[in-house]
Design a protein around this motif. Structure first.
Motif, mmCIF file in Angstrom:
data_model
loop_
_atom_site.group_PDB
_atom_site.id
_atom_site.type_symbol
_atom_site.label_atom_id
_atom_site.label_comp_id
_atom_site.label_asym_id
_atom_site.label_seq_id
_atom_site.Cartn_x
_atom_site.Cartn_y
_atom_site.Cartn_z
ATOM 1 N N VAL A 1 3.396 -43.239 17.388
ATOM 2 C CA VAL A 1 3.926 -44.725 16.217
ATOM 3 C C VAL A 1 4.229 -45.512 16.409
ATOM 4 O O VAL A 1 3.265 -46.810 15.423
ATOM 5 C CB VAL A 1 6.235 -44.267 16.307
ATOM 6 N N ILE A 2 4.146 -46.286 17.195
ATOM 7 C CA ILE A 2 4.239 -48.001 18.024
ATOM 8 C C ILE A 2 2.713 -48.276 17.354
ATOM 9 O O ILE A 2 2.058 -48.808 17.158
ATOM 10 C CB ILE A 2 4.865 -48.169 19.312
ATOM 11 N N ALA A 3 1.902 -47.225 18.640
ATOM 12 C CA ALA A 3 0.383 -47.553 18.394
ATOM 13 C C ALA A 3 -0.043 -47.635 16.937
ATOM 14 O O ALA A 3 -1.218 -48.591 16.289
ATOM 15 C CB ALA A 3 -0.049 -46.603 19.350
ATOM 16 N N ASN A 4 -0.162 -46.645 16.038
ATOM 17 C CA ASN A 4 -0.455 -46.942 14.746
ATOM 18 C C ASN A 4 -0.228 -47.741 13.824
ATOM 19 O O ASN A 4 -0.513 -48.147 12.958
ATOM 20 C CB ASN A 4 0.093 -45.001 14.086
ATOM 21 N N LEU A 5 2.015 -48.316 13.904
ATOM 22 C CA LEU A 5 1.812 -49.494 13.268
ATOM 23 C C LEU A 5 1.396 -50.482 13.784
ATOM 24 O O LEU A 5 0.931 -51.346 12.530
ATOM 25 C CB LEU A 5 3.301 -49.810 13.264
ATOM 26 N N LEU A 6 0.398 -50.667 14.762
ATOM 27 C CA LEU A 6 -0.211 -51.850 14.925
ATOM 28 C C LEU A 6 -1.363 -51.881 15.037
ATOM 29 O O LEU A 6 -1.849 -53.091 14.423
ATOM 30 C CB LEU A 6 -0.010 -52.166 16.634
ATOM 31 N N PHE A 7 -2.111 -51.084 14.545
ATOM 32 C CA PHE A 7 -3.682 -51.038 14.751
ATOM 33 C C PHE A 7 -3.712 -50.694 12.573
ATOM 34 O O PHE A 7 -4.825 -51.131 12.073
ATOM 35 C CB PHE A 7 -4.436 -50.365 15.336
ATOM 36 N N GLY A 8 -2.782 -49.845 12.553
ATOM 37 C CA GLY A 8 -2.380 -49.451 10.901
ATOM 38 C C GLY A 8 -2.449 -50.894 9.978
ATOM 39 O O GLY A 8 -3.093 -50.059 8.623
ATOM 40 N N VAL A 9 -1.577 -51.176 10.529
ATOM 41 C CA VAL A 9 -0.665 -51.664 9.241
ATOM 42 C C VAL A 9 -1.983 -52.774 8.645
ATOM 43 O O VAL A 9 -2.426 -53.279 7.544
ATOM 44 C CB VAL A 9 0.293 -52.537 9.515
ATOM 45 N N PRO A 10 -2.357 -53.807 10.394
ATOM 46 C CA PRO A 10 -3.623 -54.864 9.964
ATOM 47 C C PRO A 10 -4.513 -53.891 9.004
ATOM 48 O O PRO A 10 -5.040 -55.047 8.174
ATOM 49 C CB PRO A 10 -3.560 -55.284 11.225
ATOM 50 N N VAL A 11 -5.061 -53.039 9.059
ATOM 51 C CA VAL A 11 -6.254 -52.370 9.283
ATOM 52 C C VAL A 11 -5.981 -51.947 7.646
ATOM 53 O O VAL A 11 -7.094 -52.376 6.783
ATOM 54 C CB VAL A 11 -6.751 -51.827 9.214
ATOM 55 N N ILE A 12 -4.935 -51.799 7.146
ATOM 56 C CA ILE A 12 -4.635 -51.105 5.485
ATOM 57 C C ILE A 12 -4.945 -52.470 5.080
ATOM 58 O O ILE A 12 -5.211 -52.623 3.721
ATOM 59 C CB ILE A 12 -3.442 -50.641 5.470
ATOM 60 N N LEU A 13 -4.141 -53.059 5.309
ATOM 61 C CA LEU A 13 -3.935 -54.271 4.883
ATOM 62 C C LEU A 13 -5.306 -55.571 4.824
ATOM 63 O O LEU A 13 -5.271 -56.512 3.638
ATOM 64 C CB LEU A 13 -2.769 -55.611 5.163
ATOM 65 N N LEU A 14 -6.020 -55.749 5.330
ATOM 66 C CA LEU A 14 -7.257 -56.269 6.162
ATOM 67 C C LEU A 14 -7.925 -57.133 3.877
ATOM 68 O O LEU A 14 -8.718 -57.281 3.764
ATOM 69 C CB LEU A 14 -8.419 -55.538 7.188
ATOM 70 N N PRO A 15 -8.282 -55.516 3.521
ATOM 71 C CA PRO A 15 -8.787 -55.515 1.890
ATOM 72 C C PRO A 15 -8.317 -57.159 1.188
ATOM 73 O O PRO A 15 -9.570 -57.159 0.440
ATOM 74 C CB PRO A 15 -9.271 -54.466 1.540
ATOM 75 N N LEU A 16 -6.877 -56.727 1.488
ATOM 76 C CA LEU A 16 -6.585 -57.924 0.523
ATOM 77 C C LEU A 16 -7.322 -59.746 1.164
ATOM 78 O O LEU A 16 -6.486 -59.898 -0.077
ATOM 79 C CB LEU A 16 -4.897 -57.811 0.814
#
Length: 266
Positions: A53-68
């Protein structure tokens, strides 16, 4: 007074602050990937649900928001639709291609080698193993998933090849148009395979989704949102560029023809 039309920068459409963010997120994501993969591989990090969970939040959230970030104009920056279309295209091509190649290629290679049998000690396979816990089709030899892996990797290689050409500043308009058409076809293929990927699981009643709500809402849906929302926008962005470049090429050809006729007339 004649106002000349500003030529969009098709090869370098981004402002410096956006480019720094793109590169920064890429470096951060790579470091988290490597840190977790090596850490689990050498036994420094336990492959528990908490670390997952920690790892996926660390790399997942920035990648999801990056297109903005594409929407963030620099002070005084005045971008046209074609400028934004060029940046969205050059952003998304490696964004999706590296995702396809990075994830799908390892699953594709691992299936015939028996890498994805159930285990609690994934070692250096952690990055792929942890996603297989959320979508168990990847770890079960599902033939539909295997087919999508083949399509994803093949198309990803084509798309990233087109990107390496589109970022060339000396690429002619004619060559850019051809590369954009190939990229358009590649994104259309990936969009179709993504639709099959999700709709097949909807038809199965989400029976292949593991790790409860986290596996369903964050990994299966959340981390894939950019690959659901962006492809139609990218196809339209490519259309805008092809339309602009084709019209410009047509005007240039017309000018050359008129000059040639005028020269003969004299």
């Amino acid at each position: 007074m004649t106002v000349s039309e500003r030529e969009p920068n098709f090869a370098r459409p981004w402002a410096p602050h956006r480019l720094r963010i793109y590169l920064g997120v890429a470096v951060w994501t790579t470091l988290v990937f490597l840190g977790m993969t090596v850490g689990v591989g050498i036994g420094l990090i336990e492959p528990t649900f908490t670390s997952d969970v920690i790892a996926n939040l660390l790399f997942g959230v920035p990648v999801i928001l990056l297109p903005l970030v594409i929407l963030w104009d620099a002070p005084g920056e005045n971008r046209s639709r074609v400028d934004k279309a060029a940046e969205l295209t050059l952003f998304y091509l490696p964004y999706t291609a590296f995702s396809q190649i990075g994830y799908e290629l390892m699953f594709l290679i691992g299936h015939p080698l028996g890498w994805w049998t159930p285990t609690s000690d994934p070692g250096f396979k952690w990055l792929w193993w942890q996603y297989g816990l959320a979508d168990t089709r990847y770890a079960s030899g599902n033939p539909w998933t295997f087919a999508l892996e083949v399509v994803g990797v093949t198309t990803g290689v084509i798309v990233i090849t087109m990107w390496t050409r589109l970022i060339k500043t000396d690429l002619s308009h004619e060559s850019r148009i051809r590369c954009l058409w190939v990229a358009f076809a590649g994104i259309a293929v990936l969009m179709s395979s993504t639709a099959v990927y999700f709709l097949a699981e909807v038809g199965a009643g989400f029976n292949d989704i593991g790790q409860g709500a986290f596996g369903l809402w964050f990994k299966f849906i959340g981390e894939n949102i950019p690959f659901i929302v962006l492809p139609p926008l990218v196809l339209y962005a490519i259309h805008l560029q092809i339309d602009y470049l084709t019209r410009r090429a047509g005007r240039q050809d017309s000018l050359i023809t008129d000059t040639y006729i005028s020269t003969i007339g004299r």
